[in-house]
Scaffold this active site. Structure first.
Site, PDB file in Angstrom:
ATOM      1  N   GLN A 125       0.858  -1.187   0.000  1.00  0.00           N
ATOM      2  CA  GLN A 125       0.000   0.000   0.000  1.00  0.00           C
ATOM      3  C   GLN A 125       0.895   1.238   0.000  1.00  0.00           C
ATOM      4  O   GLN A 125       1.732   1.399   0.890  1.00  0.00           O
ATOM      5  CB  GLN A 125      -0.873  -0.007   1.265  1.00  0.00           C
ATOM      6  N   SER A 128       0.823   6.682   2.276  1.00  0.00           N
ATOM      7  CA  SER A 128       1.466   7.698   3.120  1.00  0.00           C
ATOM      8  C   SER A 128       2.640   8.365   2.415  1.00  0.00           C
ATOM      9  O   SER A 128       3.332   7.745   1.600  1.00  0.00           O
ATOM     10  CB  SER A 128       1.990   7.051   4.399  1.00  0.00           C
ATOM     11  N   SER A 160       4.393  -1.042   4.185  1.00  0.00           N
ATOM     12  CA  SER A 160       4.636  -2.364   4.792  1.00  0.00           C
ATOM     13  C   SER A 160       4.997  -3.388   3.724  1.00  0.00           C
ATOM     14  O   SER A 160       4.291  -3.523   2.726  1.00  0.00           O
ATOM     15  CB  SER A 160       3.389  -2.850   5.537  1.00  0.00           C
ATOM     16  N   GLU A 244     -10.324  -1.982   6.485  1.00  0.00           N
ATOM     17  CA  GLU A 244      -9.034  -2.174   7.126  1.00  0.00           C
ATOM     18  C   GLU A 244      -9.151  -1.984   8.633  1.00  0.00           C
ATOM     19  O   GLU A 244      -8.680  -2.798   9.410  1.00  0.00           O
ATOM     20  CB  GLU A 244      -8.005  -1.196   6.550  1.00  0.00           C
ATOM     21  N   ASN A 362      -4.930   6.371  16.441  1.00  0.00           N
ATOM     22  CA  ASN A 362      -6.075   6.321  17.352  1.00  0.00           C
ATOM     23  C   ASN A 362      -6.619   7.709  17.676  1.00  0.00           C
ATOM     24  O   ASN A 362      -7.820   7.862  17.951  1.00  0.00           O
ATOM     25  CB  ASN A 362      -5.687   5.568  18.624  1.00  0.00           C
ATOM     26  N   GLU A 363      -5.745   8.744  17.622  1.00  0.00           N
ATOM     27  CA  GLU A 363      -6.261  10.101  17.860  1.00  0.00           C
ATOM     28  C   GLU A 363      -7.284  10.450  16.773  1.00  0.00           C
ATOM     29  O   GLU A 363      -8.350  11.004  17.047  1.00  0.00           O
ATOM     30  CB  GLU A 363      -5.111  11.128  17.846  1.00  0.00           C
TER      31      GLU A 363
END
Ligand SMILES: Cc1cc2nc3c(=O)[nH]c(=O)nc-3n(C[C@H](O)[C@H](O)[C@H](O)COP(=O)(O)OP(=O)(O)OC[C@H]3O[C@@H](n4cnc5c(N)ncnc54)[C@H](O)[C@@H]3O)c2cc1C
Length: 381
Positions: A125, A128, A160, A244, A362-363
């Site tokens: 993927q 980013s 990854s 995901e 998580n934020e």
């Protein structure tokens, strides 16, 4: 959903269990984050595929079994309970494939999916960028129009397994003049060995070399590798993120199996006088069950035609924190040397530390929960 499964589902479970019992390697494969382990896991994907277990929920024409979500969850339970290897094809199967089912042409599906199911082509993927993680819409890598296709330039990072993967999928800015950052983006697939691509491994805490950044210098991509309409990349990319975060990356089967192993470890090595640690083991078992039931409830809504949507952010925050707590409990149980050892707890613990970051931090998930599920006012950006 009736959790007393029908005879058909029970038979499916029995078939999966029998096959896994016979085929799961006795000795664990080397880490899929190394070249040797990557190759071994690719072979395992081929074995799964030959028996049509590599992508059970896909239609049969692409190598699947047309399994519904109930059967998929059952398969996952059996898969992880059997101690089967990690899935090196995960990016493709859980992220690109759902996108292709929703947005690709029949020709693209026929071309891409079978080699993904067999592990012949393993996907990375490439979303980013150095300045664009949480704020992905600010991405700067470009796709410029050329005859018969597009030229990709820029830098992608945190990819990854890209050091050993074959192809990648990502979003690129095709219209720099678009009015808003998430407009004018195009979703493309490209070859990691094409001229103009440089793949450079990024060092990880555990020293494994598969994580990588990509440098793209006018990499040619034919029109047939554009997914959906040019300029619509954001909408297309976002349609897969719920998958995901929610279900496919961390199914409850994985945690049920890990919690079962932790309870067994406690029975073997736990100090009965250490009631605080005993309570953490119990919490891990309860957490796996709670996650299982929550997921089945979501699956029931999904099977009835609902969307996974923002609810998947609840799963994401839960599984990422749970994963760390579970592994830390195991390491505390094993004692001070455990963190230095290889083995079933130390390496996954190191990886669990990244859980609150990847698949959307998580934020950011908490913002989604606050705004979209709880209806709270937007936070300051
Ligand atoms: C192990 C691992 C594997 C990965 N694999 C891939 C991959 O295969 N492909 C890929 O494309 N990417 C991958 N990523 C990248 C991952 O998606 C990003 O790291 C993630 O989205 C965060 O982006 P960032 O690192 O740029 O951090 P930033 O976005 O810079 O965030 C830094 C911190 O600021 C916080 N923050 C940022 N904005 C806000 C806000 N608006 N409100 C509140 N807090 C905020 C974040 O939550 C975080 O704590 C991977 C990352 C890791 C760690």
């Amino acid at each position: 959903m009736d959790l007393d499964h029908s005879p058909g589902v029970a038979a499916f479970r029995a078939e999966a269990r029998a096959w896994l019992h016979e085929h799961v390697p006795d000795v664990p494969l080397p880490s899929l984050e190394t070249q040797e382990g990557f190759a071994a896991h690719r072979e395992w994907e081929a074995q799964l595929h030959a028996a049509r277990w590599s992508a059970v929920s896909w239609p049969e024409e692409y190598g699947g079994r047309g399994a519904d979500i109930e059967r998929w969850l059952v398969f996952e339970e059996e898969y992880w309970a059997a101690g089967a290897p990690g899935r090196v094809s995960q990016n493709g199967i859980s992220l690109l494939a759902p996108t292709l089912f929703d947005h690709a042409t029949p020709g693209q599906r026929a071309r891409v999916l079978p080699s993904m199911a067999s592990g012949e082509v393993i996907w990375a993927q490439a979303w980013s960028e150095p300045e664009s993680g949480s704020d992905l819409a600010s991405l700067r890598s470009r796709a410029e129009r050329t005859e018969g296709g597009w030229l990709l330039s820029g830098q992608k990072t945190w990819s990854s397994r890209a050091a050993f993967a074959d192809r990648a999928f990502g979003i690129f800015r095709s219209d720099p003049g678009a009015a808003k950052p998430h407009q004018g983006l195009t979703y493309l697939m490209f070859d990691l060995r094409a001229p103009g691509v440089t793949v450079r491994p990024i060092g990880r805490l555990d020293g494994k070399p598969a994580f990588a950044e990509l440098f793209l210098d006018r990499v040619f991509v034919p029109d047939e590798d554009v997914i959906g309409e040019p300029g619509q990349g954001w909408r297309i990319a976002m349609s897969a993120t719920g998958n995901e975060r929610g279900l496919t990356l961390r199914s409850p089967g994985r945690f049920l199996a890990a919690a079962g192993r932790l309870a067994a470890l406690w029975r073997e090595q736990g100090d009965p006088a250490d009631t605080a640690l005993r309570d953490r083991v119990a919490d891990a078992v309860v957490g796996a069950r709670a996650y299982e039931l929550f997921t089945w409830a979501g699956a029931t809504r999904f099977a009835a035609g609902g969307e996974i949507g923002a609810e998947s952010s609840l799963n994401k925050v839960f599984w990422s924190q749970y994963d760390i707590a579970l592994h830390e409990t195991a390491l505390d149980l094993l004692g001070p040397d455990a963190e230095l050892a290889q083995g079933p707890w130390a390496e996954p613990w190191v990886f669990s530390l990244a859980g609150p970051i990847y698949a959307g931090t998580n934020e950011i998930q908490r913002d989604i929960i606050a705004e979209r599920l709880l209806g709270l006012p937007k936070g300051r950006r």
